[in-house]
Design a protein around this motif. Structure first.
Motif, PDB file in Angstrom:
ATOM      1  N   ASP A 237      30.514 -64.687 -15.931  1.00 16.45           N
ATOM      2  CA  ASP A 237      28.981 -64.304 -15.677  1.00 16.45           C
ATOM      3  C   ASP A 237      28.298 -65.845 -15.857  1.00 16.45           C
ATOM      4  O   ASP A 237      27.408 -66.282 -15.297  1.00 16.45           O
ATOM      5  CB  ASP A 237      28.440 -63.403 -16.511  1.00 16.45           C
TER       6      ASP A 237
ATOM      7  N   SER B 253      18.460 -62.363 -13.336  1.00 14.88           N
ATOM      8  CA  SER B 253      18.579 -60.996 -13.884  1.00 14.88           C
ATOM      9  C   SER B 253      19.378 -60.111 -13.191  1.00 14.88           C
ATOM     10  O   SER B 253      20.010 -59.233 -13.438  1.00 14.88           O
ATOM     11  CB  SER B 253      17.569 -60.510 -14.781  1.00 14.88           C
ATOM     12  N   ARG B 254      18.761 -60.000 -11.707  1.00  9.35           N
ATOM     13  CA  ARG B 254      19.410 -58.910 -10.787  1.00  9.35           C
ATOM     14  C   ARG B 254      20.512 -59.388 -10.133  1.00  9.35           C
ATOM     15  O   ARG B 254      21.475 -58.573  -9.973  1.00  9.35           O
ATOM     16  CB  ARG B 254      18.338 -58.906  -9.591  1.00  9.35           C
TER      17      ARG B 254
ATOM     18  N   ASP C 141      22.864 -58.867 -13.195  1.00 11.21           N
ATOM     19  CA  ASP C 141      22.682 -57.385 -13.926  1.00 11.21           C
ATOM     20  C   ASP C 141      22.516 -57.584 -15.225  1.00 11.21           C
ATOM     21  O   ASP C 141      23.313 -57.052 -16.058  1.00 11.21           O
ATOM     22  CB  ASP C 141      23.826 -56.422 -13.402  1.00 11.21           C
TER      23      ASP C 141
END
Length: 320
Positions: free
Chosen positions: A88, A109-110, A113
């Motif tokens: 990530d 952030s989207r 996630d």
């Protein structure tokens, strides 16, 4: 007509899909190779620089045989005490560098996630690593100087009779700041933030090498530079370039920063204006480099940067 570099295949050497398909083991190996590039990914103790270490495979940590300290691949870096998986973090860096005008924390952030707070701090950590060393750099040769004001927007009153001249200091809120740029032609870009252009003179004198030629606009703030440098001025009300004098490359930087503010972030707080200016300077400096190289540069800068005093535990301090 020749093809623009950004439209060529040479500009696209990073596959975000490939980064996202990495397993955590592959991402961990990538982290090791980026941080310890001189030893081809073999761990080196950050405390004593000893290369003789024990490997704890169960927890992905190391122990130095010399000083007996335990450390991980992110210990002592800007990603110290990280909670996100390695994949990530690499994906965040890849997404970040791919944004020509930056990327908002909400979008990040989207994409990952994660909470907005996590993405906000992650993006600012990458910006801090990108901007490291700006305060120590010197520009020389043909240097363009310019300033642009950001923030402090005053919404006009509804009725015309209640409106005031927002250009006057008495009608401003004191939040307006100016980004002053020192841009070396075909070289480095150095941004600094001040309350006014006049306050930038001493910083310009300490970061522009003596004997350089300065290009500036007609603003009276730059008049004192004539005493120290060969200074060429351009009056933008009459022309944008005349007799070799112009500030077009400085304006190019401000164009990118304006588009980032209006089109991506929509609002930039004055407290963090220097961070966004530093990011856009990095993007301008490396705009002719492929996105794959930019990705490796940003990842390497992050893993070589010490723990951030500003962003480590940011939300815990903000909530206190």
């Amino acid at each position: 007509m020749s093809q623009h570099f950004l439209l060529s295949a040479a500009a696209r050497t990073l596959s975000l899909a490939k980064v996202l398909r990495m397993s955590d083991d592959e991402a961990f190996d990538a982290f090791k190779k980026i941080r310890w590039v001189d030893t081809d990914g073999q761990a080196v103790c950050p405390r004593c620089n000893c290369s003789a270490v024990y490997n704890y495979t169960a927890r992905r940590i190391f122990k130095c045989k010399a000083c007996h300290s335990q450390f991980s691949v992110t210990s002592g870096t800007i990603f110290a005490s990280r909670k996100l998986p390695f994949c990530d973090i690499l994906a965040a860096i890849a997404i970040f560098v791919n944004g020509a005008k930056g990327i908002s924390a909400l979008q990040l952030s989207r994409d990952l996630d994660v909470q907005y707070k996590t993405a906000f701090v992650m993006a600012h950590k990458i910006r801090e690593a990108m901007s490291k060393g700006v305060a120590d750099k010197i520009v020389k040769g043909e240097v363009e100087i310019d300033g642009a004001y950001f923030g402090g927007y005053i919404k006009p009153a509804n009725h015309k009779e209640n409106r005031r001249d927002r250009r006057l200091a008495v009608n401003q809120n004191g939040k307006r700041s100016v980004v002053v740029i020192m841009r070396e032609r075909n070289g480095n870009t150095l941004p600094f933030v001040f309350k006014s252009e006049d306050a930038a003179i001493s910083t310009i004198e300490s970061h522009v090498e003596a004997g350089s030629t300065i290009h500036a606009d007609e603003a009276t703030s730059w008049d004192s530079l004539h005493a120290r440098y060969l200074t060429k001025r351009i009056n933008h009300s009459q022309s944008y370039s005349h007799d070799g004098a112009c500030t077009n490359q400085a304006e190019s930087f401000f164009s990118r920063l304006r588009r980032a503010e209006i089109g991506t972030h929509h609002h930039i707080s004055g407290v963090y204006l220097h961070s966004y200016a530093g990011e856009m300077a990095w993007r301008e400096n490396n705009r002719r480099i492929s996105n794959g190289e930019q990705y490796l540069m940003a990842a390497n800068a992050s893993l070589q940067h010490p723990v951030s005093k500003q962003w480590k535990g940011y939300w815990q301090r903000a909530a206190a």
